[in-house]
Motif scaffolding. Structure first.
Motif, PDB file in Angstrom:
ATOM      1  N   GLY A  59       0.810  -1.207   0.000  1.00  0.00           N
ATOM      2  CA  GLY A  59       0.000   0.000   0.000  1.00  0.00           C
ATOM      3  C   GLY A  59       0.840   1.252   0.000  1.00  0.00           C
ATOM      4  N   THR A  60       0.167   2.385   0.120  1.00  0.00           N
ATOM      5  CA  THR A  60       0.812   3.699   0.117  1.00  0.00           C
ATOM      6  C   THR A  60       0.769   4.257   1.532  1.00  0.00           C
ATOM      7  OG1 THR A  60       0.090   4.057  -2.153  1.00  0.00           O
ATOM      8  CG2 THR A  60       0.755   5.996  -0.917  1.00  0.00           C
ATOM      9  N   TYR A  61       1.897   4.829   1.947  1.00  0.00           N
ATOM     10  CA  TYR A  61       2.043   5.326   3.311  1.00  0.00           C
ATOM     11  C   TYR A  61       2.718   6.697   3.303  1.00  0.00           C
ATOM     12  CZ  TYR A  61       1.118   0.511   4.681  1.00  0.00           C
ATOM     13  OH  TYR A  61       0.533  -0.729   4.842  1.00  0.00           O
ATOM     14  N   GLU A  62       2.554   7.406   4.407  1.00  0.00           N
ATOM     15  CA  GLU A  62       3.245   8.667   4.656  1.00  0.00           C
ATOM     16  C   GLU A  62       4.149   8.440   5.858  1.00  0.00           C
ATOM     17  OE1 GLU A  62       1.481  12.951   4.518  1.00  0.00           O
ATOM     18  OE2 GLU A  62       1.162  12.135   6.532  1.00  0.00           O
ATOM     19  N   CYS A  63       5.407   8.832   5.708  1.00  0.00           N
ATOM     20  CA  CYS A  63       6.391   8.546   6.745  1.00  0.00           C
ATOM     21  C   CYS A  63       7.088   9.832   7.171  1.00  0.00           C
ATOM     22  CB  CYS A  63       7.399   7.543   6.179  1.00  0.00           C
ATOM     23  SG  CYS A  63       8.517   6.853   7.388  1.00  0.00           S
ATOM     24  N   ASP A  64       7.247  10.020   8.480  1.00  0.00           N
ATOM     25  CA  ASP A  64       7.968  11.187   8.989  1.00  0.00           C
ATOM     26  C   ASP A  64       9.454  11.040   8.700  1.00  0.00           C
ATOM     27  OD1 ASP A  64       5.664  12.360  10.025  1.00  0.00           O
ATOM     28  OD2 ASP A  64       5.848  11.249  11.901  1.00  0.00           O
ATOM     29  N   VAL A  65      10.088  12.154   8.348  1.00  0.00           N
ATOM     30  CA  VAL A  65      11.527  12.187   8.096  1.00  0.00           C
ATOM     31  C   VAL A  65      12.171  12.923   9.260  1.00  0.00           C
ATOM     32  CG1 VAL A  65      13.348  13.018   6.549  1.00  0.00           C
ATOM     33  CG2 VAL A  65      11.187  12.190   5.594  1.00  0.00           C
ATOM     34  N   ARG A  92       8.309   1.531   9.465  1.00  0.00           N
ATOM     35  CA  ARG A  92       7.474   0.807  10.430  1.00  0.00           C
ATOM     36  C   ARG A  92       6.573   1.750  11.229  1.00  0.00           C
ATOM     37  NH1 ARG A  92      12.175  -1.981  13.491  1.00  0.00           N
ATOM     38  NH2 ARG A  92      12.834   0.168  13.257  1.00  0.00           N
ATOM     39  N   GLN A  93       6.899   3.043  11.235  1.00  0.00           N
ATOM     40  CA  GLN A  93       6.098   4.049  11.941  1.00  0.00           C
ATOM     41  C   GLN A  93       5.196   4.841  10.985  1.00  0.00           C
ATOM     42  OE1 GLN A  93       6.266   4.094  15.300  1.00  0.00           O
ATOM     43  NE2 GLN A  93       7.738   2.440  15.090  1.00  0.00           N
ATOM     44  N   ALA A  94       5.122   4.410   9.737  1.00  0.00           N
ATOM     45  CA  ALA A  94       4.371   5.146   8.710  1.00  0.00           C
ATOM     46  C   ALA A  94       2.861   5.044   8.924  1.00  0.00           C
ATOM     47  CB  ALA A  94       4.741   4.614   7.320  1.00  0.00           C
ATOM     48  N   ARG A  95       2.162   6.020   8.354  1.00  0.00           N
ATOM     49  CA  ARG A  95       0.692   6.058   8.403  1.00  0.00           C
ATOM     50  C   ARG A  95       0.157   5.728   7.013  1.00  0.00           C
ATOM     51  NH1 ARG A  95       3.213   9.952  10.688  1.00  0.00           N
ATOM     52  NH2 ARG A  95       3.028  11.391   8.953  1.00  0.00           N
ATOM     53  N   ARG A  96      -0.816   4.838   6.953  1.00  0.00           N
ATOM     54  CA  ARG A  96      -1.400   4.445   5.670  1.00  0.00           C
ATOM     55  C   ARG A  96      -2.157   5.618   5.063  1.00  0.00           C
ATOM     56  NH1 ARG A  96      -2.680  -1.292   4.058  1.00  0.00           N
ATOM     57  NH2 ARG A  96      -2.752  -0.931   1.849  1.00  0.00           N
ATOM     58  N   VAL A  97      -2.006   5.805   3.764  1.00  0.00           N
ATOM     59  CA  VAL A  97      -2.700   6.866   3.028  1.00  0.00           C
ATOM     60  C   VAL A  97      -3.707   6.187   2.122  1.00  0.00           C
ATOM     61  CG1 VAL A  97      -2.413   8.711   1.330  1.00  0.00           C
ATOM     62  CG2 VAL A  97      -0.660   8.340   3.061  1.00  0.00           C
TER      63      VAL A  97
END
Length: 96
Positions: free
Chosen positions: A57-63, A79-84
């Motif tokens: 799937g597609t995720y948004e991840c903090d940098v 592993r800490q990403a949020r699903r978009v």
């Protein structure tokens, strides 16, 4: 304002096993959408167990950014990403 990056995962584990210390590990495939780079770039991320492997799937991840050895270093932990949720295509109206 925090920095984020969009990543896409395939849910594929490219390598797995048990370390010399007896710990399970998994290397997983994903693609990063880097600004000003025309195509997603493949990378691998570490998952300590199967539960940490992100489903496809597609995720948004903090940098995160820090100074390491006198140089800027940027990192993200998928592993800490949020699903978009993908945007639905707009309905096409037909003119009469």
């Amino acid at each position: 304002m925090g920095l984020t990056i969009r990543i896409e995962t395939t849910g594929t584990v490219t390598k797995s096993g048990v370390s010399a210390k007896g710990n399970e590990y998994n290397m997983c495939e994903a693609f990063a959408h880097i600004p000003n780079v025309p195509y997603p770039q493949m990378f691998e991320y570490y998952a300590a167990n199967k539960a940490e492997v992100l489903p496809a799937g597609t995720y948004e991840c903090d940098v995160t950014c820090k100074v390491k050895d006198g140089r800027l270093s940027f990192d993200c932990d998928p592993r800490q990403a949020r699903r978009v949720t993908p945007a639905k295509p707009a309905a096409v109206s037909q003119a009469s």
